[in-house]
Design an enzyme around this catalytic site. Structure first.
Site, PDB file in Angstrom:
ATOM      1  N   SER A 139       0.351  -0.959  -0.018  1.00 52.98           N
ATOM      2  CA  SER A 139       0.301   0.241  -0.534  1.00 52.98           C
ATOM      3  C   SER A 139       0.824   1.093   0.261  1.00 52.98           C
ATOM      4  O   SER A 139       2.002   1.246   0.420  1.00 52.98           O
ATOM      5  CB  SER A 139      -1.103  -0.443   1.027  1.00 52.98           C
ATOM      6  OG  SER A 139      -1.686   1.271   1.467  1.00 52.98           O
ATOM      7  N   TYR A 152      -1.970  -0.804  10.225  1.00 51.55           N
ATOM      8  CA  TYR A 152      -2.013  -1.224   8.510  1.00 51.55           C
ATOM      9  C   TYR A 152      -0.712  -0.729   8.022  1.00 51.55           C
ATOM     10  O   TYR A 152       0.202  -1.220   7.499  1.00 51.55           O
ATOM     11  CB  TYR A 152      -3.245  -0.142   7.911  1.00 51.55           C
ATOM     12  CG  TYR A 152      -3.306  -1.010   6.913  1.00 51.55           C
ATOM     13  CD1 TYR A 152      -3.544  -2.094   6.391  1.00 51.55           C
ATOM     14  CD2 TYR A 152      -2.869  -0.078   5.676  1.00 51.55           C
ATOM     15  CE1 TYR A 152      -4.368  -2.142   4.595  1.00 51.55           C
ATOM     16  CE2 TYR A 152      -2.791   0.184   4.413  1.00 51.55           C
ATOM     17  CZ  TYR A 152      -3.406  -1.006   4.090  1.00 51.55           C
ATOM     18  OH  TYR A 152      -4.414  -1.448   2.590  1.00 51.55           O
TER      19      TYR A 152
HETATM   20  P1  NAD Z   1     -11.242  -5.803  -0.729  1.00 56.91           P
HETATM   21  O1  NAD Z   1     -11.639  -5.540   1.369  1.00 56.91           O
HETATM   22  O2  NAD Z   1     -12.089  -5.355  -1.322  1.00 56.91           O
HETATM   23  O3  NAD Z   1     -10.873  -7.307  -0.706  1.00 56.91           O
HETATM   24  C1  NAD Z   1     -10.309  -7.888  -0.180  1.00 56.91           C
HETATM   25  C2  NAD Z   1     -10.032  -9.406  -0.462  1.00 56.91           C
HETATM   26  O4  NAD Z   1      -8.899 -10.513   1.214  1.00 56.91           O
HETATM   27  C3  NAD Z   1     -11.373  -9.989  -0.108  1.00 56.91           C
HETATM   28  O5  NAD Z   1     -11.317 -10.733  -1.034  1.00 56.91           O
HETATM   29  C4  NAD Z   1     -10.860 -10.849   1.424  1.00 56.91           C
HETATM   30  O6  NAD Z   1     -12.020 -11.859   1.319  1.00 56.91           O
HETATM   31  C5  NAD Z   1      -9.901 -10.660   1.414  1.00 56.91           C
HETATM   32  N1  NAD Z   1      -9.690 -11.210   2.763  1.00 56.91           N
HETATM   33  C6  NAD Z   1      -8.958 -10.398   3.677  1.00 56.91           C
HETATM   34  N2  NAD Z   1      -8.832 -11.380   4.373  1.00 56.91           N
HETATM   35  C7  NAD Z   1      -8.532 -12.636   4.366  1.00 56.91           C
HETATM   36  C8  NAD Z   1      -8.368 -13.895   4.526  1.00 56.91           C
HETATM   37  N3  NAD Z   1      -8.165 -13.640   6.456  1.00 56.91           N
HETATM   38  N4  NAD Z   1      -8.284 -15.029   4.161  1.00 56.91           N
HETATM   39  C9  NAD Z   1      -8.479 -14.721   3.005  1.00 56.91           C
HETATM   40  N5  NAD Z   1      -9.169 -13.770   2.286  1.00 56.91           N
HETATM   41  C10 NAD Z   1      -8.995 -12.530   3.512  1.00 56.91           C
HETATM   42  O7  NAD Z   1      -9.899  -4.598  -0.054  1.00 56.91           O
HETATM   43  P2  NAD Z   1      -8.894  -4.348  -1.849  1.00 56.91           P
HETATM   44  O8  NAD Z   1      -9.148  -3.179  -2.284  1.00 56.91           O
HETATM   45  O9  NAD Z   1      -9.450  -4.968  -3.158  1.00 56.91           O
HETATM   46  O10 NAD Z   1      -7.437  -4.719  -1.110  1.00 56.91           O
HETATM   47  C11 NAD Z   1      -6.614  -6.013  -1.822  1.00 56.91           C
HETATM   48  C12 NAD Z   1      -5.248  -5.488  -1.445  1.00 56.91           C
HETATM   49  O11 NAD Z   1      -4.701  -4.266  -1.977  1.00 56.91           O
HETATM   50  C13 NAD Z   1      -5.239  -5.772  -0.155  1.00 56.91           C
HETATM   51  O12 NAD Z   1      -3.700  -6.112   0.685  1.00 56.91           O
HETATM   52  C14 NAD Z   1      -5.857  -4.108   0.440  1.00 56.91           C
HETATM   53  O13 NAD Z   1      -5.104  -3.513   1.904  1.00 56.91           O
HETATM   54  C15 NAD Z   1      -5.084  -3.495  -0.294  1.00 56.91           C
HETATM   55  N6  NAD Z   1      -4.734  -1.863  -0.934  1.00 56.91           N
HETATM   56  C16 NAD Z   1      -5.760  -1.783  -0.919  1.00 56.91           C
HETATM   57  C17 NAD Z   1      -6.406   0.188  -0.963  1.00 56.91           C
HETATM   58  C18 NAD Z   1      -7.480   0.569  -1.522  1.00 56.91           C
HETATM   59  O14 NAD Z   1      -6.903   1.585  -1.870  1.00 56.91           O
HETATM   60  N7  NAD Z   1      -8.715  -0.435  -2.170  1.00 56.91           N
HETATM   61  C19 NAD Z   1      -4.565   0.571  -1.072  1.00 56.91           C
HETATM   62  C20 NAD Z   1      -4.012   0.504  -0.734  1.00 56.91           C
HETATM   63  C21 NAD Z   1      -3.590  -0.686  -0.830  1.00 56.91           C
END
Ligand code: NAD
Length: 261
Positions: A139, A152
């Site tokens: 991130s 985080y």
């Molecule tokens: P989201 O919440 O839409 O999806 C997250 C996914 O991870 C889901 O499929 C959820 O079920 C799965 N997950 C969470 N905990 C889990 C576990 N213990 N075991 C198995 N699966 C698990 O989030 P996103 O925005 O798609 O985020 C994906 C990645 O990108 C994450 O690592 C997040 O930290 C990172 N990220 C997101 C953003 C943002 O703004 N959306 C920004 C920076 C980084």
């Protein structure tokens, strides 16, 4: 550009929605086979239905045996493990003073231990076959800690360090390990009911649109990124074409982190 992903066996964690689901679709569109990993079997099936050649396994990535189980499932179904995308993650808005030991441990388990266990299981298999790609989804908070949830941010920084260490250890074997650092992305993490937009609004005592506007105003591009924009970068880093990229942490953040390195 032909990415050379046809026939590659890929594992994507956190693939039931958001960036992970988009990455699975992008890899599939390039002709790869994809094992989708997350906890909810029926949501995984729905995403698998949007992919050409996909299988699913319902796992909590923080369980100690999840990495090994995912590798076994991928080999059984597709014959090898060529690509791993460590994407599963979660975040709640919580000020520094309110973070509990459980919050810190949860972020460490999810971002560091889960990524470590999946890489520890995948990298030797890839090294044996002389080709592999691993992308760790960190991130922008891992580069510049945001105050929304420091547990985080710290875990995402550690994930970048872990990614770099694996890149150094495996590059010579043809296994290229990289990280990406997305900024605010329009995924369910932000946009779902009770997601980061609603949580930020509640914390600041403003309405949801105002909270989103504040977040947007900090992004030089002036808007959130999309899941597909992040997925495109993931697919490239997983590809044959990224053959000279190792140990990098690519920002996909609309310019959010105010630094060139
Ligand atoms: P989201 O919440 O839409 O999806 C997250 C996914 O991870 C889901 O499929 C959820 O079920 C799965 N997950 C969470 N905990 C889990 C576990 N213990 N075991 C198995 N699966 C698990 O989030 P996103 O925005 O798609 O985020 C994906 C990645 O990108 C994450 O690592 C997040 O930290 C990172 N990220 C997101 C953003 C943002 O703004 N959306 C920004 C920076 C980084």
């Amino acid at each position: 550009m032909e990415l050379g992903l046809r026939g590659r066996a890929c594992i994507v964690t956190g693939a039931s929605r958001g960036i992970g689901a988009a990455a699975a679709r992008a890899l599939s569109a390039e002709g790869a086979s994809v094992l989708l990993v997350a906890r909810d079997a029926s949501r995984l099936e729905a995403v698998a239905g949007e992919c050409e050649r996909a299988a699913t396994i319902a796992l909590d990535v923080t369980r100690a045996d999840s990495g090994e189980r995912a590798m076994a499932a991928c080999r059984e179904r597709f014959g090898s493990v060529d690509v791993l995308v460590n994407n599963a993650g979660a975040m709640r808005v919580r000020p520094l003073q309110e973070l509990t030991d459980a919050d810190w441990r949860e972020q460490w388990e999810l971002n560091v231990m889960a990524s470590l266990r999946f890489m520890r299981a995948a990298a030797p298999l890839m090294a044996e076959q002389g080709w592999g790609r691993i992308v760790n989804v960190s991130s922008s908070s891992g580069k510049r800690p945001s105050t929304s949830n420091v547990a985080y941010a710290v875990a995402k920084s550690a994930q970048l360090a872990l990614s770099r260490a694996y890149a150094d250890a495996y590059a010579a074997s043809g296994v290229l390990v990289n990280a990406i650092a997305p900024g605010p992305i329009e995924s369910p993490l932000w946009t779902s009911a009770g997601g980061l937009a609603d949580q930020s609004a509640a914390r600041k005592g403003v309405d949801r649109e105002r909270a989103l506007e504040e977040a947007r105003s900090k992004i030089p591009l002036g808007r959130f990124g999309t899941e597909d924009e992040v997925a495109a970068v993931i697919a490239f880093l997983c590809s044959e074409r990224a053959s000279d990229v190792a140990g990098a942490a690519w920002s996909v953040d609309g310019g959010s982190v105010p630094s060139i390195v």
